[in-house]
Design an enzyme around this catalytic site. Structure first.
Site, PDB file in Angstrom:
ATOM      1  N   SER A 136       0.858  -1.176   0.000  1.00 41.62           N
ATOM      2  CA  SER A 136       0.000   0.000   0.000  1.00 41.62           C
ATOM      3  C   SER A 136       0.894   1.225   0.000  1.00 41.62           C
ATOM      4  O   SER A 136       2.118   1.114   0.084  1.00 41.62           O
ATOM      5  CB  SER A 136      -0.898   0.017   1.235  1.00 41.62           C
ATOM      6  OG  SER A 136      -0.106   0.279   2.386  1.00 41.62           O
ATOM      7  N   LYS A 137       0.230   2.367  -0.060  1.00 43.79           N
ATOM      8  CA  LYS A 137       0.992   3.603  -0.012  1.00 43.79           C
ATOM      9  C   LYS A 137       1.706   3.713   1.342  1.00 43.79           C
ATOM     10  O   LYS A 137       2.838   4.157   1.435  1.00 43.79           O
ATOM     11  CB  LYS A 137       0.033   4.770  -0.198  1.00 43.79           C
ATOM     12  CG  LYS A 137       0.685   5.967  -0.844  1.00 43.79           C
ATOM     13  CD  LYS A 137      -0.346   7.055  -1.069  1.00 43.79           C
ATOM     14  CE  LYS A 137       0.240   8.391  -0.692  1.00 43.79           C
ATOM     15  NZ  LYS A 137      -0.781   9.354  -0.321  1.00 43.79           N
ATOM     16  N   GLN A 138       1.007   3.247   2.405  1.00 40.27           N
ATOM     17  CA  GLN A 138       1.574   3.335   3.755  1.00 40.27           C
ATOM     18  C   GLN A 138       2.849   2.501   3.889  1.00 40.27           C
ATOM     19  O   GLN A 138       3.764   2.862   4.607  1.00 40.27           O
ATOM     20  CB  GLN A 138       0.557   2.868   4.814  1.00 40.27           C
ATOM     21  CG  GLN A 138      -0.587   3.833   5.075  1.00 40.27           C
ATOM     22  CD  GLN A 138      -1.592   3.868   3.917  1.00 40.27           C
ATOM     23  OE1 GLN A 138      -1.862   2.860   3.270  1.00 40.27           O
ATOM     24  NE2 GLN A 138      -2.144   5.042   3.613  1.00 40.27           N
TER      25      GLN A 138
END
Ligand code: GLU
Length: 283
Positions: free
Chosen positions: A237-239
């Protein structure tokens, strides 16, 4: 459960960053499932959370899909342009007594939950706002009836939303409608028969089925593909800073292999040829 006769699927990315391997896998899975059923495949941009949208991400996602040969069949839909539909759904739920204004702040909930040992909403505003409270959000009144559905990949899945999640937010007072409400309204409005997406959304599905029932909307079939993880076992994910993918034959092959396709040694390195192989191959 009503399902339309012909197949309509969709990929529903949030434009919070470019496509990474995990979102490519989800896009590819839903595209191939649609094509193999002779169905229609749509792309819907879930851009309601304006704080998380990233400039340029929508463009990057769409160019990447096209680069891989994932072409959608009808005009793009953007959730940011569909507020009236979500508003109508909220009104319908309120009139039916199934949604209510909530005055709890995140801070007050964090304290309440510490006492209850779980992420379940304690129901503070269910029977009316406490004196002096201001409206911060609207919540759906979850029923304590167990929801069961048969996922096409994961098999039977059960959840008692009332007990496990509690009454969940469907709109923030100051702003956006929540994903759970918007996705249900749009899947129905677009006549989606088959939702194919990452398994990180498996435990959102019972909430969506509850909303479909409350709004008198059909429930589509669901298929949740395993979620790709990095070497640390974290969801891409972006995280977790998953790198952006670029359209190229090697990445397409890796995504197909991730989905369980066995590719012949001599498949070659032409994107169209690889995609055509996947379209006619058995998984
Ligand atoms: N917009 C959601 C996401 O990016 C996916 C929604 C869905 O497929 O139901 O995770």
């Amino acid at each position: 459960v009503t399902v339309a006769a012909s197949y309509r699927g969709r990929f529903a990315p949030s434009p919070t960053g470019p496509l990474h391997f995990g979102s490519l896998v989800a896009a590819l899975a839903s595209f191939l499932d649609a094509r193999r059923h002779g169905g229609i495949w749509l792309v819907r941009l879930e851009d309601l959370d304006t704080d998380r949208n990233q400039p340029g991400a929508e463009d990057a996602i769409l160019r990447c899909l096209e680069g891989f040969g994932l072409h959608w069949d009808e005009p793009l839909v953007r959730q940011s342009e569909r507020q009236e539909l979500y508003d109508a759904a909220l009104q319908q739920l309120r009139q039916a007594g199934l949604a209510y204004p909530c005055g709890c702040s995140r801070k007050s909930l964090a304290q309440a939950e510490e006492g209850m040992g779980g992420p379940r909403y304690p129901g503070t505003c269910r029977n009316g706002l406490p004196a002096g409270a201001i409206v911060r959000s609207f919540r759906f009144k979850s029923s304590e009836m167990e929801i069961t559905f048969k996922d096409r990949y994961q098999g039977e899945f059960r959840q008692n939303v009332g007990l496990e999640v509690g009454d969940f937010v469907i709109k923030r007072a100051d702003g956006p409608f929540a994903y759970q409400l918007a996705v249900v309204v749009d899947d129905a409005a677009q006549g989606i028969t088959d939702v194919v997406r990452g398994a990180d959304l498996l435990d959102s599905t019972p909430r969506q089925i509850l909303l479909q029932q409350a709004l008198n909307l059909p429930t589509p079939r669901y298929l949740h593909v395993p979620v790709a993880t990095n070497a640390q076992g974290e969801k891409l994910s972006k995280q977790t800073r998953a790198p952006a993918v670029q359209p190229n034959p090697q990445t397409l092959k890796e995504a197909l292999q991730y989905l369980g396709y066995t590719l012949p040694q001599d498949l070659g390195n032409d994107l169209n040829q690889i995609m055509n192989y996947a379209l006619q191959a058995a998984e």
